[in-house]
Design an enzyme around this catalytic site. Structure first.
Site, PDB file in Angstrom:
ATOM      1  N   ASP A 347      30.890  56.385  11.359  1.00 60.74           N
ATOM      2  CA  ASP A 347      31.686  57.386  10.281  1.00 60.74           C
ATOM      3  C   ASP A 347      31.123  58.770   9.954  1.00 60.74           C
ATOM      4  OD1 ASP A 347      29.409  56.076   9.342  1.00 60.74           O
ATOM      5  OD2 ASP A 347      30.149  56.281   7.281  1.00 60.74           O
ATOM      6  N   GLU A 348      31.874  59.481   9.459  1.00 63.87           N
ATOM      7  CA  GLU A 348      31.650  60.698   8.729  1.00 63.87           C
ATOM      8  C   GLU A 348      30.899  61.504   9.755  1.00 63.87           C
ATOM      9  OE1 GLU A 348      31.235  58.968   4.132  1.00 63.87           O
ATOM     10  OE2 GLU A 348      29.583  58.761   5.444  1.00 63.87           O
ATOM     11  N   ALA A 349      31.215  61.518  10.974  1.00 61.05           N
ATOM     12  CA  ALA A 349      30.566  62.626  11.846  1.00 61.05           C
ATOM     13  C   ALA A 349      31.751  63.812  11.812  1.00 61.05           C
ATOM     14  CB  ALA A 349      30.325  61.896  13.402  1.00 61.05           C
TER      15      ALA A 349
END
Length: 555
Positions: A347-349
């Protein structure tokens, strides 16, 4: 519901003689008799269990009282024997009774507890049947896991004083009848973030025990993030010596040695809980980049990070050395973890997008598969090509998610962790002393009032593997903080994962949940006294005693 037994025939009192007790003495005697009669009734119902059992058949005439000389008899199987020993360890401190454990080849005395493995029982891999009669308690299951879950039910049906760490004087009674029970979903878990703030092994073991109480069977450990790397990797030692030396707010951080991690895994296994380790990739990797700058896109070490922002760090997806690192790390973690799952985050890359991101994920998924493990990742993995068995952990806050739906259509299964219902780091109310509110406020009712089987639009119930309650720790610094945020919401998520939808009833749940409060208080567990729950006034723990007491109550 169990009822107070009707008193037997009462003899007509003879007239008082001059030498017999006066009115005051008789009044005190009458008061004591009344107390004895009232306390002889089992004070709660067979259905007063969290999570709600599948089927309950109470028998108010069949209450059972644990005698001091009771023996726990168990099928001659090592795993079942371990469950019986666990039960004895739960009951001995408060009762003061010896409660020896014997295998079924030597029957125990009448009035004991029997744990029976029966492969022919129609109970499933985790189900159990609990039969309570005046003569004995019999717990039947197909597996030791089923027996273990049944033990947690038995524990809840005893008086709250059973949680006392020292012997107390109490009538150890169970309400009579039969419970037949099995879970709705196979995966029921909670996540503890040990990367933002590090927590000692003993704290993690206590969290595992909280999960076991409510029949949760997975502990997801978020082991790596920007603020700290928490698991030793022999082939990359600076991950912990350098990357593990920080945490949010600038504290000392810390990490688990392989022996520490093995202790966590072993404690979880003894409670029939599977550990799911997460190595978050390709983002949330600042701590790894501090330790090994060669993994960074610019090959320069960033400064250690102790804040709480996300999305700025990532390992270099174009460098083969990155994949050597990932293979080494996941290989060592897989070797330490007997369960089937490896969680790769995802997530959140924000700085790794499009085909670069999906290509990275697809390669890491193959590494996991080659290790003989099943890949789990946050639902941002959905655009990557499907790999057989892949599980996506969905943390959205709306019910519409076409990308995840398409991944499910291709064969992915879902673990449901909606941020606005299941994220236990959210505040209960605006004045909660710790927690966040980006996904909204989550009181106990909001944690309880949703259905995992229908929550994501166009995802069929059969594609839902289960539920998980994550606890992120940016604002959490102690075990007391963890417990405050877990309880009383964790049992709500546990009930959604275990109990059939037909049992879902807020008013009934809040009453059953309220009965857990005195148990937590007796055990010294921190919890939030949520105003929507009708907590009983915490009872005085019965008088402590130093020696076992023979229970002479009629059975």
């Amino acid at each position: 519901m169990s009822t107070t037994p009707s008193p037997g025939p009462t003899a007509v009192p003879a007239p008082l003689s001059a030498g017999e007790p006066d009115a005051a003495t008789l009044a005190r005697a009458a008061e004591q008799t009344a107390v004895t009669v009232l306390t002889a009734a089992t004070p709660h119902r067979l259905a007063d269990v969290v999570p709600a059992p599948q089927q309950v058949q109470p028998d108010p005439t069949a209450d059972w009282v644990l005698p001091a000389e009771a023996v726990i008899v168990v099928s001659a199987d090592p795993a079942a024997l371990a469950v019986a020993e666990h039960l004895a360890e739960l009951l001995r401190p408060a009762t003061g009774y010896p409660l020896p454990v014997a295998d079924a080849s030597g029957p125990g005395p009448v009035g004991g507890i029997a744990l029976v493995l029966d492969e022919a029982a129609d109970l499933g891999a985790e189900g159990y049947r609990l039969d309570v009669t005046p003569d004995e308690v019999r717990l039947t299951a197909v597996t030791a896991t089923g027996l273990f879950h049944g033990v947690q039910t038995l524990r809840q049906l005893l008086p709250a004083a059973i949680e006392s760490p020292t012997p107390v004087a109490e009538r150890w009674a169970l309400p009579g009848g039969t419970i037949t029970d099995a879970p709705r979903f196979p995966y029921r878990g909670a996540m503890l973030d040990v990367a933002r703030h590090f927590f000692a092994v003993e704290d993690v073991l206590r969290v595992i025990d909280h999960l076991a109480r409510y029949k949760l069977n997975h502990l997801h450990l978020h082991l790596t993030d920007d603020q700290g790397w928490r698991i030793a990797v022999d082939s990359w030692p600076r991950l912990t010596t350098v990357g593990g030396a920080t945490e949010v707010g600038g504290g000392p951080g810390g990490h688990y040695t392989k022996a520490d991690y093995a202790r966590i895994v072993s404690h979880a296994a003894a409670r029939h809980i599977t550990v799911v380790p997460e190595i978050d990739l390709p983002g949330h990797t600042n701590a790894a980049l501090v330790a090994y700058p060669e993994l960074a896109p610019d090959k320069t070490a960033p400064p250690p990070y102790t804040g709480t922002e996300v999305g700025f760090s990532y390992v270099d997806p174009a460098d083969e050395r990155t994949y050597d690192f990932i293979a080494d790390v996941l290989g060592e973690v897989a070797a330490l973890t007997p369960g089937p799952w490896l969680h790769i985050g995802g997530d959140e890359a924000f700085k790794v997008t499009g085909e670069v991101y999906t290509g990275f994920v697809e390669r890491v998924q193959r590494i996991v598969s080659d290790l003989g493990k099943t890949v789990v990742g946050w639902h941002q993995l959905a655009p990557a090509a499907h790999l057989d068995g892949r599980v996506l952990q969905w943390w959205g806050t709306t019910s519409a998610d076409p990308t995840t739906v398409e991944a499910v259509r291709q064969g992915a299964r879902l673990i449901l962790s909606p941020g606005n219902h299941a994220y236990l780091d959210m505040k209960y109310a605006p004045d909660s002393p710790i927690g966040h509110d980006w996904a909204g406020l989550i009181d106990v009712r909001k944690a309880y009032d949703w259905d995992p089987g229908t929550h994501v639009a166009d995802v069929p119930a059969e594609a839902v593997l289960g539920v998980e309650a994550p606890l992120w720790t940016e604002s959490v610094t102690s075990l007391a903080d963890i417990e405050f945020l877990l309880l009383p919401r964790l049992p709500a998520i546990a009930e959604l994962g275990w109990s059939s939808r037909a049992t879902h009833d807020w008013d009934d749940f809040r009453d059953r949940l309220a009965r857990q409060g005195p148990r937590w208080a007796t055990a010294g567990i921190t919890f939030h006294r949520a105003p929507e729950i009708p907590w009983p006034i915490t009872p005085t723990i019965p008088t402590q005693r130093d020696t076992p007491q023979t229970d002479t109550a009629a059975r």
